[in-house]
Motif scaffolding. Structure first.
Motif, short mmCIF file in Angstrom:
data_model
loop_
_atom_site.label_atom_id
_atom_site.label_comp_id
_atom_site.label_asym_id
_atom_site.label_seq_id
_atom_site.Cartn_x
_atom_site.Cartn_y
_atom_site.Cartn_z
N MET A 187 1.01 -1.55 0.18
CA MET A 187 -0.36 -0.54 0.15
C MET A 187 0.72 1.33 0.09
N SER A 188 1.41 1.57 0.84
CA SER A 188 3.23 2.26 0.76
C SER A 188 3.59 2.55 -1.26
N LEU A 189 3.84 1.35 -1.73
CA LEU A 189 4.97 1.08 -2.94
C LEU A 189 3.12 2.48 -3.48
N VAL A 190 1.74 1.83 -3.98
CA VAL A 190 0.86 2.19 -4.78
C VAL A 190 0.49 4.02 -4.02
N ALA A 191 0.81 3.80 -3.14
CA ALA A 191 -0.10 5.73 -2.40
C ALA A 191 1.56 6.78 -3.44
N ASP A 192 2.53 6.31 -3.18
CA ASP A 192 3.44 6.63 -3.77
C ASP A 192 3.10 6.25 -5.14
N VAL A 193 2.98 5.55 -6.39
CA VAL A 193 3.89 5.35 -7.71
C VAL A 193 1.85 6.47 -7.85
N PHE A 194 0.67 5.60 -7.42
CA PHE A 194 -0.43 6.26 -7.57
C PHE A 194 -0.82 7.21 -7.56
N GLY A 195 -0.92 7.33 -5.64
CA GLY A 195 -2.15 8.06 -5.55
C GLY A 195 -1.54 9.97 -5.01
N GLY A 196 0.06 10.06 -5.05
CA GLY A 196 0.77 11.26 -4.96
C GLY A 196 0.73 11.75 -3.54
N ARG A 197 0.30 10.61 -2.79
CA ARG A 197 1.18 10.56 -0.98
C ARG A 197 3.21 9.86 -1.40
N SER A 198 4.03 10.71 -1.31
CA SER A 198 5.18 10.78 -1.16
C SER A 198 5.63 9.23 -0.37
N GLN A 199 6.10 8.36 -0.58
CA GLN A 199 6.60 7.21 -0.32
C GLN A 199 8.57 7.85 0.37
N GLY A 200 8.88 8.17 -0.68
CA GLY A 200 10.60 7.84 -1.03
C GLY A 200 10.88 6.78 -1.83
N VAL A 201 10.08 6.55 -2.10
CA VAL A 201 9.94 5.80 -3.49
C VAL A 201 11.14 5.50 -4.60
N HIS A 202 12.06 5.03 -3.75
CA HIS A 202 13.36 5.32 -5.09
C HIS A 202 12.61 5.17 -6.59
N PRO A 203 12.97 6.07 -7.76
CA PRO A 203 12.37 6.43 -9.13
C PRO A 203 12.18 4.87 -10.10
N THR A 204 13.84 4.36 -10.02
CA THR A 204 13.72 3.04 -10.45
C THR A 204 12.56 2.14 -10.15
N TRP A 205 12.79 1.64 -9.06
CA TRP A 205 11.33 1.34 -8.12
C TRP A 205 9.77 1.71 -8.83
N ARG A 206 10.03 2.79 -8.79
CA ARG A 206 8.62 3.32 -9.13
C ARG A 206 8.46 3.54 -10.37
N ARG A 207 8.94 2.89 -11.45
CA ARG A 207 9.15 2.92 -12.62
C ARG A 207 8.81 1.27 -13.47
N ALA A 208 9.33 1.06 -12.56
CA ALA A 208 9.06 -0.49 -12.74
C ALA A 208 7.66 -1.05 -12.23
N VAL A 209 7.15 -0.15 -11.10
CA VAL A 209 5.92 -0.64 -10.77
C VAL A 209 4.95 -0.13 -12.33
N ARG A 210 5.19 1.18 -12.12
CA ARG A 210 4.10 1.83 -13.23
C ARG A 210 4.40 0.81 -14.34
N ALA A 211 5.69 -0.03 -14.77
CA ALA A 211 5.38 -0.23 -16.18
C ALA A 211 4.66 -1.89 -15.95
N ALA A 212 4.69 -2.29 -14.97
CA ALA A 212 4.36 -3.63 -14.43
C ALA A 212 2.39 -3.70 -14.35
N VAL A 213 1.91 -3.03 -14.18
CA VAL A 213 0.27 -3.02 -13.88
C VAL A 213 0.06 -2.12 -15.15
N PRO A 214 -1.78 -2.37 -15.30
CA PRO A 214 -2.42 -2.75 -16.50
C PRO A 214 -2.64 -0.70 -16.86
N ALA A 215 -2.70 -0.51 -17.68
CA ALA A 215 -2.79 1.16 -18.36
C ALA A 215 -3.60 1.98 -17.21
N ASP A 216 -4.58 1.51 -17.27
CA ASP A 216 -6.03 2.06 -16.50
C ASP A 216 -5.47 2.46 -15.04
#
Length: 304
Positions: A1-30
Motif C-alpha cells: 500500500m505504501s508503494l501504491v500510495a506513492d506511485v499512483f496516489g500522489g502521497r510521497s513515500q520516498g520510493v526510489h525512481p527506479t522502483w517507481r518506474r518498475a511498478v508503473r510498467a508492470a500494472v495495467p494501463a488504467d
C-alpha cells in the motif's frame, strides 16, 4: 500500500525512481484511474476489506491477495456506507455502480505491484532480520523510546505522543492496545498506520539501511555493540561522548560531523529523554540525563 500510495496516489513515500518506474510498467494501463477513489485529496480512506494488511498477523501475501479477489460486492458496499456514514463521496460512485468490476481490477493491480517488487523485497531480507534484532534488544532493554524518536523522518516523538503524518489528522488513544512496529521496504519516507483494530495499533516505517538496496552505503553496527544496534552509529557515539557535558560545537568537532547533523540527532535523543540541552550565553550545552546514563550502562554490559 505504501508503494501504491506513492506511485499512483500522489502521497510521497520516498520510493526510489527506479522502483517507481518498475511498478508503473508492470500494472495495467488504467491503474491510476482505478485507484483514484482511494487517494482523492478530500479523503484518505481505504476500506478494510481492500487492505492487505487487515489480517495483520498473516505474512502470506499470496493468501491475502487471493482474499482480495474474493471480496464480495456487498461487503465493499456495506463498508463504504459505514465508513462515509451513509453519504458515499462522488469519487466512489463508479465503484458503487460496478463494485465487482472494481474489486477484480483492484486485486489485479495489487498482484502486479507485488510481482514487480518481489525481487527488491527478497534483497531486503538481511535488513529486516537486523531490524527485528534491533527492536528486540530495545524492547528487552527498556529502550523503545529512543528507537521511536528516530524511527523515520516523518515520525516525531513528543513525550508520550507519537506524531504521524496524515492529510486529515486525528488524535487516537492507545488505550492499552499493544503497538506493532512494521519495518517497510518501499521508500525512505514510508509511513502507513492504522488505529482501527481493537487489539493493536500499528505503523509502518522505513527499514533502516534501505538505501543499500539502491547502491548506497550503510554503516554496519558492530555485532557486539547493543547501543549502536539500538540507536544507530552516530546517536550511540553522541550518547557515549556526552559522559561529560559538551557544547554543541565541541560535540560536532569531536565527532567530525556538520553541526546541523549533530543537532538533528541530539534532538532525537532529547525527545527520548536521554540527553538534555541548555543555553549558556552564546552556546548550547548538552549532557546525558540519568536515563541516558542508565541506557549506556545497560547496553554496554549486557551484550557481551
Amino acid at each position: 500500500m505504501s508503494l501504491v500510495a506513492d506511485v499512483f496516489g500522489g502521497r510521497s513515500q520516498g520510493v526510489h525512481p527506479t522502483w517507481r518506474r518498475a511498478v508503473r510498467a508492470a500494472v495495467p494501463a488504467d491503474a491510476a484511474g482505478v485507484l483514484h477513489p482511494l487517494f482523492a485529496p478530500e479523503y484518505s480512506l481505504v476500506p478494510d476489506c481492500l487492505t492487505p494488511t487487515a489480517p495483520l498477523w498473516e505474512t502470506d501475501l499470496a493468501a491475502q491477495l487471493e482474499r482480495l479477489q474474493q471480496v464480495s460486492p456487498d461487503t465493499l458496499l456495506a463498508e463504504l456506507e459505514a465508513d462515509f456514514r451513509g453519504t458515499v463521496p462522488r469519487q466512489w460512485q463508479g465503484v458503487v455502480d460496478r463494485p465487482q468490476a472494481f474489486i477484480t481490477a483492484y486485486a489485479e493491480i495489487l498482484r502486479a505491484v507485488w510481482e514487480s517488487y518481489a525481487p527488491a523485497w527478497g534483497l531486503a531480507g538481511s535488513l529486516l532480520a537486523r531490524e527485528t534484532e534491533r527492536i528486540g534488544v530495545a524492547a528487552v532493554s527498556d529502550a523503545l523510546e529512543p528507537v521511536l524518536a528516530g524511527i523515520g523522518p516523518r515520525v516525531r516523538l513528543a513525550g508520550q505522543t507519537l506524531r504521524l503524518p496524515d492529510p486529515h489528522p486525528e488524535t487516537f488513544e492507545r488505550a492499552g492496545r499493544r503497538v506493532v512496529l512494521v519495518p517497510m521496504v518501499s521508500g525512505n519516507g514510508a509511513s502507513v498506520f492504522s488505529f482501527d483494530r481493537p487489539d493493536a495499533v500499528w505503523f509502518g516505517y522505513p527499514v533502516p539501511g534501505l538505501s543499500i538496496l539502491w547502491g548506497g552505503r550503510y554503516p554496519e553496527p558492530t555485532a557486539d555493540d547493543a547501543l549502536t544496534l539500538v540507536l544507530g552509529p552516530l546517536r550511540a557515539r553522541i550518547l557515549r561522548d556526552l559522559q561529560r557535558p559538551h557544547t554543541m560545537g565541541q560535540l560536532a568537532a569531536a565527532l567530525g560531523y556538520a553541526p546541523s547533523t549533530v543537532t538533528h540527532h541530539c534532538g532525537q535523543l532529547e525527545a527520548a529523554g536521554l540527553i538534555h540541552r541548555t543555553r549558556q550565553g552564546q552556546h548550547v550545552q548538552a549532557g546525558r540525563t540519568a536515563r541516558g546514563d542508565a541506557l549506556v550502562d545497560l547496553l554496554s554490559t549486557s551484550w557481551s
